[in-house]
Enzyme design. Structure first.
Site, PDB file in Angstrom:
ATOM      1  N   HIS A 194       4.725   3.110  12.400  1.00  0.00           N
ATOM      2  CA  HIS A 194       4.009   2.861  11.143  1.00  0.00           C
ATOM      3  C   HIS A 194       2.541   2.503  11.361  1.00  0.00           C
ATOM      4  O   HIS A 194       2.132   2.060  12.411  1.00  0.00           O
ATOM      5  CB  HIS A 194       4.744   1.851  10.257  1.00  0.00           C
ATOM      6  CG  HIS A 194       4.739   0.433  10.696  1.00  0.00           C
ATOM      7  ND1 HIS A 194       5.217  -0.568   9.891  1.00  0.00           N
ATOM      8  CD2 HIS A 194       4.334  -0.180  11.824  1.00  0.00           C
ATOM      9  CE1 HIS A 194       5.112  -1.724  10.497  1.00  0.00           C
ATOM     10  NE2 HIS A 194       4.573  -1.530  11.658  1.00  0.00           N
ATOM     11  N   GLU A 195       1.756   2.788  10.312  1.00  0.00           N
ATOM     12  CA  GLU A 195       0.287   2.723  10.334  1.00  0.00           C
ATOM     13  C   GLU A 195      -0.319   3.712  11.322  1.00  0.00           C
ATOM     14  O   GLU A 195      -1.397   3.487  11.861  1.00  0.00           O
ATOM     15  CB  GLU A 195      -0.219   1.293  10.617  1.00  0.00           C
ATOM     16  CG  GLU A 195       0.318   0.235   9.695  1.00  0.00           C
ATOM     17  CD  GLU A 195       0.187   0.606   8.228  1.00  0.00           C
ATOM     18  OE1 GLU A 195      -0.733   1.346   7.867  1.00  0.00           O
ATOM     19  OE2 GLU A 195       1.032   0.161   7.444  1.00  0.00           O
ATOM     20  N   GLY A 196       0.373   4.817  11.551  1.00  0.00           N
ATOM     21  CA  GLY A 196      -0.159   5.868  12.412  1.00  0.00           C
ATOM     22  C   GLY A 196       0.513   5.895  13.765  1.00  0.00           C
ATOM     23  O   GLY A 196       0.437   4.932  14.523  1.00  0.00           O
ATOM     24  N   MET A 232       0.861  -1.182   0.000  1.00  0.00           N
ATOM     25  CA  MET A 232       0.000   0.000   0.000  1.00  0.00           C
ATOM     26  C   MET A 232       0.895   1.229   0.000  1.00  0.00           C
ATOM     27  O   MET A 232       1.883   1.300   0.727  1.00  0.00           O
ATOM     28  CB  MET A 232      -0.960   0.010   1.182  1.00  0.00           C
ATOM     29  CG  MET A 232      -0.371  -0.023   2.558  1.00  0.00           C
ATOM     30  SD  MET A 232      -1.730  -0.105   3.758  1.00  0.00           S
ATOM     31  CE  MET A 232      -0.885   0.348   5.257  1.00  0.00           C
TER      32      MET A 232
END
Length: 612
Positions: free
Chosen positions: A459-461, A159
């Site tokens: 990562h991922e926020g 992604m």
């Protein structure tokens, strides 16, 4: 892996009561025996293909020779073994190569691979999330061509969200997608565009493990004036394959205009390539034109809504990966403490230098560090599996149960990502401490576990983003319906604990903690000014997460007591001890976190640049 398997057996059998799912039509082919077989297979593969090469993947970092990215052969073999096991598609329907396993089983089984080597397992995990998104939002042709090949392990996926100049601020992305000529909307694989721009921090963005890589890319479609729309509402989502394919899913032999601009060299997670990708720089010009060919997923301007399907799944996966790295450190430090002899006990007996030293595990402070790890690790595993069980309820439960599962997942996802990431790193730090000076060396694996896990806080926020999401959106959405539903579940556990000898006091403590979180939530929003409410969103996240984990630990204690003689005595006593540790040592921390939230403390908000 023995400690993790023992934990799984307790959580799946005695707490989540997995057997109740086998009565549902979608899971009718499964039983305790088939699940045991899946877990056995994954444990064996992880032990043989992943764990022995975790250090190799760390020391032999990916490198680029100007044409190709090179990885150790062991990484190729491990990633392909994972794909061939069928676990990428495990929870998918049979017609897409899946096993129709409960998602909670898929996540539990994936834990073995994350435990063996979180970096080597990332390729398959990313691919599963990519393909799952296409199953939810793609056209039939996109599911058949792209998702199906990913589920089969023929292609892997990524992604692509962040950009070098924008970071986590997705509203500021400038990658653009323009229609690829007349009739672009009628391509069999979806509306066809040409993309130009740069994407950063793309895990698995370039490698030679599989014959193709399916990139899911966020980009903006220019308006009639040629300008990009402002904000996140103008973002669309595109499938951009590394190599072009025909409508039957066969490679055309033509390379898409996606170019590796560089590899990021990281503190940990070194076995996963992390890349900067250029789209449409002109090195490869499909059809003689500049721009990478991409196929739009869903409606124009709805890309972020589609991408959040993968992001939310990834956030649960990131949290679970953090839990497994913490578990790896816990298992290593527990084994070391049982084997290493050093020092003598406190008291008269310890003053005799002629007496042999005792094992590290005999010292109270070492037991404290191991117990803290156990509380963080098993609590985090329980949190991830609980969320996975909600996913199953959302997909196969009654309409009412599915809606409740959706609301609970909205509230719990920021916690499922952030809490294991923060406290998993603390667990890994304690694992190093148990090893003493040896833990700081590469002679033992715990230093790598800490380095690998430190990424999960980002990562991922980041925690800041998760805190803003929780306090700014999740606890107030739908009139606070999700928060009320979670509070009801927590209160139910507290009430049931009140009926179990030795747990009533803990139930009262949990009820009080829940009330304080509720009061702080109301106080934070008392003025209705977001800047005031959200300035202290991160300590709110920390306090909220600790209450959620206290709830889960008490619920586990109730389940352990209810299991009675069916549960081995060490598991029962270990569960109770970890629960008591959490209530005595961890839950009291919430008051310090909630105080600035409730007061809408303005210190950080009003701090000025020149004061630093």
């Amino acid at each position: 892996m023995k400690t993790y398997r023992d934990t799984l057996d307790f959580l799946l059998q005695h707490w989540l009561r997995l057997d109740a799912l086998y009565t549902r039509e979608h899971f009718a082919d499964h039983s305790a025996e088939t699940v045991t077989s899946v877990l056995d297979t994954c444990e064996r593969l992880a032990r043989e293909k992943f764990a022995p090469f975790n250090r190799l993947a760390d020391t032999e970092e990916p490198h680029f020779d100007g044409e190709r990215v090179h990885l150790p052969r062991a990484t190729h073999e491990a990633a392909l073994a994972y794909a061939q096991s069928g676990m990428i598609a495990a929870a998918q329907p049979y017609e897409f190569g899946g096993m129709q396993l409960p998602f909670v089983v898929q996540l539990a089984a994936a834990g073995f691979f994350k435990l063996g080597s979180v970096a080597m397992s990332a390729y398959g995990m990313l691919t599963a999330g990519n393909a799952n998104l296409l199953m939810a939002h793609g056209t039939p042709a996109q599911r058949e061509v792209f998702a199906k090949n990913e589920f089969a392990g023929r292609w892997f996926g990524t992604m692509c969200l962040s950009e070098p100049q924008a970071g986590s601020s997705l509203s500021d992305i400038v990658t653009r997608a323009v229609p690829d000529g007349e009739g672009f909307e009628h391509d069999p694989l979806g509306p066809r565009y040409r993309l130009t721009g740069n994407k950063m921090w793309i895990s698995g963005g370039e490698h030679e493990i599989t014959e193709n890589i399916v990139h899911l890319v966020l980009a903006k479609i220019p308006g009639p004036d040629g300008k990009l729309p402002a904000g996140t509402r103008g973002i669309s989502l595109f499938i951009v394959p590394k190599r072009l394919v025909d409508p039957q899913g066969q490679l055309t032999g033509e390379r898409n205009d996606v170019v590796l601009a560089g590899l990021n060299h990281k503190l940990g997670y070194r076995g996963t390539t992390n890349t900067l990708l250029n789209f449409g720089e002109g090195k490869h010009r499909p059809g003689g034109q500049a721009g990478a060919i991409g196929y739009r997923v869903g409606e124009a301007g709805q890309g972020l809504r589609c991408m959040f399907h993968m992001m939310n799944e990834a956030r649960i996966g990131v949290g679970f990966g953090a839990a497994m790295l913490a578990a790896a450190g816990y298992e290593a430090s527990l084994a070391y403490a049982r084997d290493r002899s050093q020092g003598r006990p406190v008291g008269p007996a310890g003053k005799d230098p002629t007496q042999p030293p005792v094992r590290l595990i005999e010292h109270a402070d070492v037991k404290r560090m191991l117990l803290a790890q156990k509380a963080y690790v098993e609590g985090s595993i329980a949190l991830g599996l609980y969320c996975a069980r909600l996913v199953d309820e959302q997909h196969t439960g009654t309409p009412e149960a599915a809606d409740e599962a959706r609301l609970l997942l909205e509230v719990l996802t920021p916690i499922a990502k952030s809490w294991p990431s923060e406290w998993g790193v603390e667990a890994n730090s304690l694992a190093i401490q148990v090893h003493g000076g040896y833990g700081y060396t590469r002679d033992f694996p715990v230093e790598q576990h800490w380095r690998d896990n430190r990424l999960n806080m980002i990562h991922e926020g980041t925690h800041g983003i998760q805190g803003l999401d929780l306090l700014g959106r999740k606890v107030v959405m739908d009139g606070g319906a999700g928060l009320k539903l979670l509070a009801a579940r927590v209160s139910d556990t507290a009430q049931r604990a009140g009926q179990v000898p030795g747990l009533a006091e803990r139930g009262n403590a949990l009820g009080g903690a829940l009330q304080r979180v509720g009061a702080a939530t109301k106080a934070a929003w008392a003025t209705g000014v977001p800047e005031e409410a959200l300035a202290n969103a991160t300590p709110y996240l920390q306090a909220f997460g600790h209450v959620v984990l206290a709830w889960l630990w008490l619920d586990l204690a109730v389940a352990a007591r209810a299991a009675g003689a069916a549960l081995p005595e060490p598991r029962l006593q270990g569960t109770l001890s970890a629960m008591h540790y959490f209530f005595d040592f961890e839950l009291p921390k919430i008051d310090a976190w909630l105080a600035p939230v409730a007061a809408r403390n303005a210190l950080t908000r009003e701090m000025r640049d020149d004061w630093f």
